[in-house]
Design an enzyme around this catalytic site. Structure first.
Site, PDB file in Angstrom:
ATOM      1  N   GLY A   1      41.786 100.709  54.962  1.00 47.08           N
ATOM      2  CA  GLY A   1      41.597  99.477  54.925  1.00 47.08           C
ATOM      3  C   GLY A   1      42.641  98.564  54.681  1.00 47.08           C
ATOM      4  O   GLY A   1      43.602  98.418  53.912  1.00 47.08           O
TER       5      GLY A   1
ATOM      6  N   CYS B   1      44.875 104.945  59.437  1.00 47.01           N
ATOM      7  CA  CYS B   1      45.444 105.582  58.601  1.00 47.01           C
ATOM      8  C   CYS B   1      44.116 106.786  58.810  1.00 47.01           C
ATOM      9  O   CYS B   1      43.090 106.339  58.596  1.00 47.01           O
ATOM     10  CB  CYS B   1      45.273 104.857  57.375  1.00 47.01           C
ATOM     11  SG  CYS B   1      46.532 103.180  57.148  1.00 47.01           S
TER      12      CYS B   1
END
Length: 610
Positions: free
Chosen positions: A101, A2
């Protein structure tokens, strides 16, 4: 994977933040969202699909805010929906956060918060963090974040805004990249500092479990318990405007850039007079290459294939035993790192989570690490003892092309350097360099055949199963060729050692499973022809990639693409032109099948999670 971007200052925060997200699109994503503080209230917008869709929606909202955070999400926990897209808010809409994460203990925390009466709107691990910080918040936001950090486990980079603090962004990171950009009465936060390089080159990198309070004119960094002094770093490297130019896709543009990127990788890195390589940008003072008894190569994906090729080369010309390990497997071993072990870690982005973890493991065992990387200022570049940069320029296409050939080029020079320190003569070193220097010419000859390769791609594009086979250097090259086809064409393609086909896989050979045979290794050429005869006897279609001058192949195979290579004294030389053929083949097949070539489904450019 991301991408996080945030801005605070006097510019249009929403517009700057959307522009920042567009510079992070290369990382791969399936949804995007943005949050801002406006009139002491949290406002947000989330969309499934491209950043451009989000940008159009936000433009209609006409926000007036000095601070905003945003993210491109690659789904891990929960499907691709607006609810699961970032940012995530607490129950009171008092704070919004974005997260890159994985939170490993999110289930436990979710259960605990539910017992406290918290309701969840998404399936993500990220929403847990928002509610946890809100649960701890009693007026001191830093303290609430510190308490939350002490509870969560995993790898994360997080940026948040709070309605009670409209002049700041809180950022915190653990085992995931996050950088703060410091401008003139403005500040930025991003997963990749190059996303704000147009505005500022002053950077602070957050390390494990560090928390930053970011304001337009000040930045304070804390550990989980106290304030710490963080030094600013000057971001190096070119700040270039990235565009496709006249090419239909970034991937095709990057394939065509390879003659130049190979030259860049070679530039000022060899001495023809002495038949050896040099790397002026690094110092080997703390790494004695003459004392190396064993080499360990750590990498993932395409970089692992480059390392696999390098293992053949280092053993052939430097006569050093080499072990090539996939980082995601190596990190969970209890590895034996003997004295005299030299570690080479390879990562295009420099942010590959598994390779970072593997580096930390071997460094804890006393090994020295040399990194090969394409991104200056990346985590791997900072953590390795020394780093050689590829000088390939930004690679936007998720499917790696020019980075792979630059990795092979740099690894060839490194192998030459180590070989000349041992038994290789000056004359042999000079001949090796002469062949390396001709690589851009060989690649250009492949590019000049693109219309022929496209024509062949039309013949094979409707098949859903492929084998790629090779021997010697061509075996790891076949792994890379198969990966390209899988990545952007969504075709089941398997790389295999040609001699092993008869040990099981030949059962799959038939009219509906073509074989791409990499025949450019002259040492094993005759043996490979025997393998092709076995495939042909079972009605298998064969597309061969062979060296000009090879005889006897046209009578066996259905189609041939020829590449130029010298009389093969060094087996590494055919790897690059053959790889470029497989890149073009994968590209044209993907184009014919209508795939999203630059952003293939389910993939990300920078794999920052396990």
């Amino acid at each position: 994977m991301c991408g996080i971007f945030g801005y605070l200052g006097k510019r249009n925060s929403a517009q700057i933040t959307i522009e920042g997200l567009k510079k992070l699109e290369y990382r791969g994503y399936d949804s995007a969202g943005i949050a801002a503080v406006q009139n002491n209230e949290i406002v947000f917008c989330k969309e499934v699909g491209k950043v451009s869709i989000l940008g159009t929606a936000v433009e209609k909202l006409d926000w007036k805010a000095d601070v905003a955070i945003a993210q491109t999400r690659w789904a891990t926990h929960g499907k691709v929906t607006k609810n699961n897209a970032h940012p995530h808010l607490d129950a009171y809409h008092s704070l919004a956060l974005v997260h890159n994460g994985i939170i490993e203990n999110h289930d436990i925390l979710r259960g605990r918060l539910k017992k406290e009466g918290v309701s969840f709107l998404s399936d993500t691990d990220t929403e847990v963090i928002a509610h946890l910080i809100s649960f701890f918040y009693k007026g001191n936001l830093l303290q609430a974040v510190q308490q939350a950090v002490s509870e969560i486990k995993g790898a994360y980079a997080i940026a948040l805004v709070h309605r009670d603090f409209p002049d700041q962004i809180i950022a915190f990171a653990h085992e995931a990249p996050l950088a703060i950009g410091i401008g003139n009465q403005e500040a930025f936060v991003s997963s990749d500092p190059h996303a704000f390089a147009f505005y500022t080159r002053q950077v602070i990198y957050l390390n494990n479990s560090e928390i930053a309070i970011i304001k337009a004119n000040s930045q304070q960094v804390y550990s989980t318990s106290e304030q710490i002094d963080k030094q600013q770093t000057l971001l190096v490297g070119d700040c270039e405007e990235i565009s496709k130019g006249n090419f239909a896709h970034y991937t095709l543009k990057e394939i065509y850039e390879q003659p130049q990127t190979i030259r860049n990788a070679l530039l000022s890195r060899f001495l023809m007079e002495y038949g050896t390589a040099i790397f002026e940008e690094i110092s080997f003072d703390d790494i004695d290459l003459t004392a190396v008894e064993r080499i360990l190569i750590l990498a993932c994906g395409t970089s692992w294939h480059a390392g696999y090729v390098a293992a053949y080369m280092l053993e052939e010309i430097a006569r050093i035993p080499v072990q090539t390990e996939i980082s995601s497997e190596f990190r969970y071993k209890n590895p034996i790192v003997l004295p005299g072990t030299f570690v080479i870690a390879i990562s295009q982005s420099g942010e590959t989570a598994d390779t970072i973890a593997a580096i930390r493991e071997v460094k804890a065992k006393g090994a020295k690490v040399l990194a090969l990387c394409n991104v200056q200022g990346s985590t791997i570049a900072r953590e390795a003892d020394q780093t050689i940069f590829l000088k390939a320029g930004p690679e936007i296409g998720v499917c790696s092309t020019k980075a792979f050939t630059s990795q092979i080029t740099v690894l060839s020079l490194l192998s030459l350097l180590m070989a000349r320190m041992r038994h290789m003569s000056k004359v042999e070193g000079q001949e090796f360099l002469k062949q390396l220097i001709k690589l851009p010419e060989y690649v250009q000859e492949v590019l000049d055949q693109s219309s022929h390769i496209e024509k062949i791609a039309h013949k094979y594009a409707h098949y859903n199963h492929f084998f790629f086979i090779g021997r010697g250097y061509m075996y790891p090259t076949s792994l890379e060729g198969a990966l390209k086809l899988k990545e952007i064409s969504y075709i089941n393609a398997n790389g295999y050692p040609a001699g092993e086909i008869k040990h099981g896989p030949i059962a799959l050979i038939g009219e509906e499973c073509p074989t791409v045979a990499l025949c450019a290794d002259r040492t094993t050429y005759q043996k490979l022809l025997s393998n092709l005869m076995e495939i042909k006897a079972r009605n298998g279609l064969i597309l061969a990639i062979a060296a000009k001058g090879n005889t006897g192949i046209e009578e066996i195979v259905d189609d041939v693409i020829y590449v130029s290579i010298p009389d093969q004294e060094f087996g590494i030389i055919p790897v690059i032109p053959v790889s470029v053929v497989t890149q073009l083949l994968a590209y044209y097949i993907a184009k014919i099948r209508g795939s999203d070539i630059d952003h293939p489904r389910n993939l990300a450019k920078s794999v920052t999670v396990e």
